[in-house]
Design a protein around this motif. Sequence first.
Motif, PDB file in Angstrom:
ATOM      1  N   SER A 140       0.750  -1.147   0.011  1.00  0.00           N
ATOM      2  CA  SER A 140       0.140   0.064   0.173  1.00  0.00           C
ATOM      3  C   SER A 140       0.907   1.182  -0.029  1.00  0.00           C
ATOM      4  CB  SER A 140      -0.907  -0.081   1.176  1.00  0.00           C
ATOM      5  OG  SER A 140      -0.325   0.025   2.604  1.00  0.00           O
ATOM      6  N   LYS A 141       2.059   1.100   0.750  1.00  0.00           N
ATOM      7  CA  LYS A 141       2.883   2.247   0.777  1.00  0.00           C
ATOM      8  C   LYS A 141       3.708   2.640  -0.682  1.00  0.00           C
ATOM      9  CE  LYS A 141       3.208   2.903   5.661  1.00  0.00           C
ATOM     10  NZ  LYS A 141       4.093   2.694   6.932  1.00  0.00           N
ATOM     11  N   ILE A 142       3.866   1.593  -1.338  1.00  0.00           N
ATOM     12  CA  ILE A 142       4.467   1.461  -2.563  1.00  0.00           C
ATOM     13  C   ILE A 142       3.728   1.985  -3.497  1.00  0.00           C
ATOM     14  CG2 ILE A 142       5.602   0.086  -4.404  1.00  0.00           C
ATOM     15  CD1 ILE A 142       6.729  -1.801  -2.291  1.00  0.00           C
ATOM     16  N   LYS A 143       2.248   1.440  -3.529  1.00  0.00           N
ATOM     17  CA  LYS A 143       1.390   1.855  -4.502  1.00  0.00           C
ATOM     18  C   LYS A 143       0.986   3.181  -4.672  1.00  0.00           C
ATOM     19  CE  LYS A 143      -3.336   0.461  -6.473  1.00  0.00           C
ATOM     20  NZ  LYS A 143      -4.461  -0.454  -5.948  1.00  0.00           N
ATOM     21  N   GLN A 144       0.649   3.755  -3.467  1.00  0.00           N
ATOM     22  CA  GLN A 144       0.161   5.350  -3.362  1.00  0.00           C
ATOM     23  C   GLN A 144       1.142   6.202  -4.157  1.00  0.00           C
ATOM     24  OE1 GLN A 144      -0.439   6.798   0.445  1.00  0.00           O
ATOM     25  NE2 GLN A 144      -1.614   8.527  -0.259  1.00  0.00           N
ATOM     26  N   PRO A 145       2.231   6.109  -3.978  1.00  0.00           N
ATOM     27  CA  PRO A 145       3.263   7.095  -4.769  1.00  0.00           C
ATOM     28  C   PRO A 145       3.299   6.790  -6.021  1.00  0.00           C
ATOM     29  CG  PRO A 145       4.375   6.327  -2.668  1.00  0.00           C
ATOM     30  CD  PRO A 145       3.132   5.549  -2.917  1.00  0.00           C
ATOM     31  N   LEU A 146       3.209   5.304  -6.529  1.00  0.00           N
ATOM     32  CA  LEU A 146       3.166   5.128  -7.826  1.00  0.00           C
ATOM     33  C   LEU A 146       2.212   5.761  -8.534  1.00  0.00           C
ATOM     34  CD1 LEU A 146       4.110   1.383  -7.987  1.00  0.00           C
ATOM     35  CD2 LEU A 146       5.426   3.198  -8.762  1.00  0.00           C
ATOM     36  N   GLN A 147       0.944   5.814  -8.053  1.00  0.00           N
ATOM     37  CA  GLN A 147      -0.288   6.528  -8.549  1.00  0.00           C
ATOM     38  C   GLN A 147      -0.222   7.987  -8.456  1.00  0.00           C
ATOM     39  OE1 GLN A 147      -3.196   4.702  -5.579  1.00  0.00           O
ATOM     40  NE2 GLN A 147      -3.877   3.565  -7.280  1.00  0.00           N
ATOM     41  N   LEU A 148       0.441   8.629  -7.660  1.00  0.00           N
ATOM     42  CA  LEU A 148       0.687   9.908  -7.947  1.00  0.00           C
ATOM     43  C   LEU A 148       1.560  10.182  -8.765  1.00  0.00           C
ATOM     44  CD1 LEU A 148       1.126  10.782  -3.952  1.00  0.00           C
ATOM     45  CD2 LEU A 148      -0.909  11.162  -5.415  1.00  0.00           C
ATOM     46  N   LEU A 149       2.792   9.553  -9.225  1.00  0.00           N
ATOM     47  CA  LEU A 149       3.800   9.853 -10.015  1.00  0.00           C
ATOM     48  C   LEU A 149       3.122   9.602 -11.713  1.00  0.00           C
ATOM     49  CD1 LEU A 149       7.016   8.139  -8.794  1.00  0.00           C
ATOM     50  CD2 LEU A 149       6.470  10.496  -8.918  1.00  0.00           C
ATOM     51  N   ILE A 150       2.337   8.660 -11.734  1.00  0.00           N
ATOM     52  CA  ILE A 150       1.370   8.058 -12.783  1.00  0.00           C
ATOM     53  C   ILE A 150       0.499   9.353 -13.166  1.00  0.00           C
ATOM     54  CG2 ILE A 150      -0.043   6.804 -14.161  1.00  0.00           C
ATOM     55  CD1 ILE A 150       1.392   4.294 -12.610  1.00  0.00           C
ATOM     56  N   ASN A 160       7.136   5.048 -21.879  1.00  0.00           N
ATOM     57  CA  ASN A 160       8.245   5.354 -21.034  1.00  0.00           C
ATOM     58  C   ASN A 160       8.061   4.638 -19.736  1.00  0.00           C
ATOM     59  OD1 ASN A 160       7.986   7.107 -23.230  1.00  0.00           O
ATOM     60  ND2 ASN A 160      10.092   8.007 -22.687  1.00  0.00           N
ATOM     61  N   CYS A 161       6.955   5.056 -19.176  1.00  0.00           N
ATOM     62  CA  CYS A 161       6.327   4.988 -17.906  1.00  0.00           C
ATOM     63  C   CYS A 161       6.377   3.502 -17.812  1.00  0.00           C
ATOM     64  CB  CYS A 161       5.263   5.720 -17.478  1.00  0.00           C
ATOM     65  SG  CYS A 161       4.455   5.354 -15.953  1.00  0.00           S
ATOM     66  N   GLN A 162       5.637   2.444 -18.699  1.00  0.00           N
ATOM     67  CA  GLN A 162       5.363   1.123 -18.346  1.00  0.00           C
ATOM     68  C   GLN A 162       6.697   0.397 -18.446  1.00  0.00           C
ATOM     69  OE1 GLN A 162       5.375  -1.615 -20.676  1.00  0.00           O
ATOM     70  NE2 GLN A 162       6.559  -0.228 -22.480  1.00  0.00           N
ATOM     71  N   ARG A 163       7.407   1.024 -19.219  1.00  0.00           N
ATOM     72  CA  ARG A 163       8.892   0.332 -19.381  1.00  0.00           C
ATOM     73  C   ARG A 163       9.402   0.183 -18.052  1.00  0.00           C
ATOM     74  NH1 ARG A 163      11.556  -2.633 -22.484  1.00  0.00           N
ATOM     75  NH2 ARG A 163      13.372  -1.359 -22.649  1.00  0.00           N
ATOM     76  N   GLY A 164       9.630   1.438 -17.403  1.00  0.00           N
ATOM     77  CA  GLY A 164      10.193   1.621 -16.048  1.00  0.00           C
ATOM     78  C   GLY A 164       9.523   0.812 -14.887  1.00  0.00           C
ATOM     79  N   GLY A 176       6.271  -4.158 -22.898  1.00  0.00           N
ATOM     80  CA  GLY A 176       6.110  -3.560 -24.098  1.00  0.00           C
ATOM     81  C   GLY A 176       4.637  -3.256 -24.328  1.00  0.00           C
ATOM     82  N   PHE A 177       3.874  -3.017 -23.092  1.00  0.00           N
ATOM     83  CA  PHE A 177       2.526  -2.571 -23.008  1.00  0.00           C
ATOM     84  C   PHE A 177       2.440  -1.184 -23.691  1.00  0.00           C
ATOM     85  CE2 PHE A 177      -0.920  -0.509 -20.469  1.00  0.00           C
ATOM     86  CZ  PHE A 177      -1.930  -0.980 -21.224  1.00  0.00           C
ATOM     87  N   GLY A 179      -0.068   1.711 -23.528  1.00  0.00           N
ATOM     88  CA  GLY A 179      -1.487   1.961 -23.183  1.00  0.00           C
ATOM     89  C   GLY A 179      -1.250   2.747 -21.839  1.00  0.00           C
ATOM     90  N   ASN A 180      -2.141   2.999 -21.043  1.00  0.00           N
ATOM     91  CA  ASN A 180      -2.271   3.775 -19.733  1.00  0.00           C
ATOM     92  C   ASN A 180      -1.720   3.109 -18.756  1.00  0.00           C
ATOM     93  OD1 ASN A 180      -2.763   5.301 -17.383  1.00  0.00           O
ATOM     94  ND2 ASN A 180      -4.874   5.501 -18.046  1.00  0.00           N
ATOM     95  N   PRO A 181      -0.606   3.443 -18.175  1.00  0.00           N
ATOM     96  CA  PRO A 181       0.115   2.485 -17.150  1.00  0.00           C
ATOM     97  C   PRO A 181      -0.603   2.514 -15.944  1.00  0.00           C
ATOM     98  CG  PRO A 181       1.165   4.590 -17.486  1.00  0.00           C
ATOM     99  CD  PRO A 181       0.131   4.537 -18.615  1.00  0.00           C
ATOM    100  N   MET A 182      -1.583   3.351 -15.628  1.00  0.00           N
ATOM    101  CA  MET A 182      -2.430   3.145 -14.395  1.00  0.00           C
ATOM    102  C   MET A 182      -3.153   1.631 -14.444  1.00  0.00           C
ATOM    103  SD  MET A 182      -2.912   4.903 -11.576  1.00  0.00           S
ATOM    104  CE  MET A 182      -2.973   6.578 -11.683  1.00  0.00           C
ATOM    105  N   LYS A 183      -3.621   1.096 -15.793  1.00  0.00           N
ATOM    106  CA  LYS A 183      -4.337   0.238 -15.667  1.00  0.00           C
ATOM    107  C   LYS A 183      -3.338  -1.109 -15.147  1.00  0.00           C
ATOM    108  CE  LYS A 183      -7.013   1.205 -19.853  1.00  0.00           C
ATOM    109  NZ  LYS A 183      -7.226   0.837 -21.306  1.00  0.00           N
ATOM    110  N   LEU A 184      -2.120  -1.001 -15.278  1.00  0.00           N
ATOM    111  CA  LEU A 184      -1.428  -2.153 -14.808  1.00  0.00           C
ATOM    112  C   LEU A 184      -1.518  -2.331 -13.071  1.00  0.00           C
ATOM    113  CD1 LEU A 184       1.738  -1.159 -16.901  1.00  0.00           C
ATOM    114  CD2 LEU A 184       0.397  -3.192 -17.556  1.00  0.00           C
TER     115      LEU A 184
END
Length: 335
Positions: A140-150, A160-164, A176-177, A179-184
């Motif tokens: 949960s503490k990893i996911k929240q910052p990820l969502q803010l960055l995306i 570029n984002c999905q690659r990282g 190699g996706f 699309g919108n990285p938030m979907k991941l």
Amino acid sequence: MSNLKECKELESIDLSNNMLTELDFSPLIDCMTLRDIRLKNNHLKELDFWPLVNCPSLVNIDLSENRIQGIDLSPVFLRAKVRMDSSVVIQADFILRYIYTHKELVERFHLVRPDGAPWHAIPVIIWINYRKKSDDMSWSKIKQPLQLLIKSIDKEKWYNCQRGLLIGLDMTELSGFDGNPMKLLDTTDSNMTYKEARQAIYDRTLELLGQQFEDNGPTLFLDIEKMKNTRASKLIPHIVELRKRELENTTLQIKGSKVFLKPLWFTHYGLTILKATGKGLTTDLEGLQLLKSSFSELNLNLKTKDVQDVYQSYNGNGSSSMQRYVFNYIQGFYD
């Protein structure tokens, strides 16, 4: 800093030369107008910039002449130019690894030598791997910052984002996706362990790639060898078929003695062979024959067409974000 919470139109903070040993940015969490933060010549050893992750106007931060050895710049990575001592070890979330080219990194992070002179070099950045993060914090503490960055990443940088993100999750073979990285992340929840969340992201990526292939989307950067003996192996037949088809649908334009290779770079076989042979965006007729020979060894044919005027010839379904990433990639603009 607590009194600044009421300053709704605050634009600049200058706390230079104050012998500060610590600083809390929490009172500025809702400050939408802040542009400059100057903290030069203090005794600061660490700073937490996460309260500033949603400050849209922030453009400049000066941290030079402090006692900072290492700092996580993820929260301000996408917005601010940062001036700091050349000895500082920069850390950043892996999702940001391919957001900027080498040139852009030099422009954003201004390193200063002990004598005050600028250090004109690509900054060394430690990209924070998620498995390592999970040793110290919950999903949960990893996911929240990820969502803010995306949310802060422009659509033109989604690829570029999905690659990282996927490489940072040790899923390089799936990165190699297009699309919108938030979907991941949308099938994970805060109650999951890191292992469970990673599993959910893996399965979600397979699902999204399957949809991508149904739409005849790109197959770049997908590693079939690593997919073998995994759940991703079910995608291999689709990838193989699409890779043949994308080459069949590619025609190289020839004007005079110049051959234009741009559309070939957007195919798996093209990217692989062009990179191996050191080709750029164009070649001559002799170079074309060498390429045809290389493709022939794989039982593949290159189609060409003589033209008077060169036109946009990429017929694939890859996004503009993917195309821009590929051009930067082939020119060696990323690590």
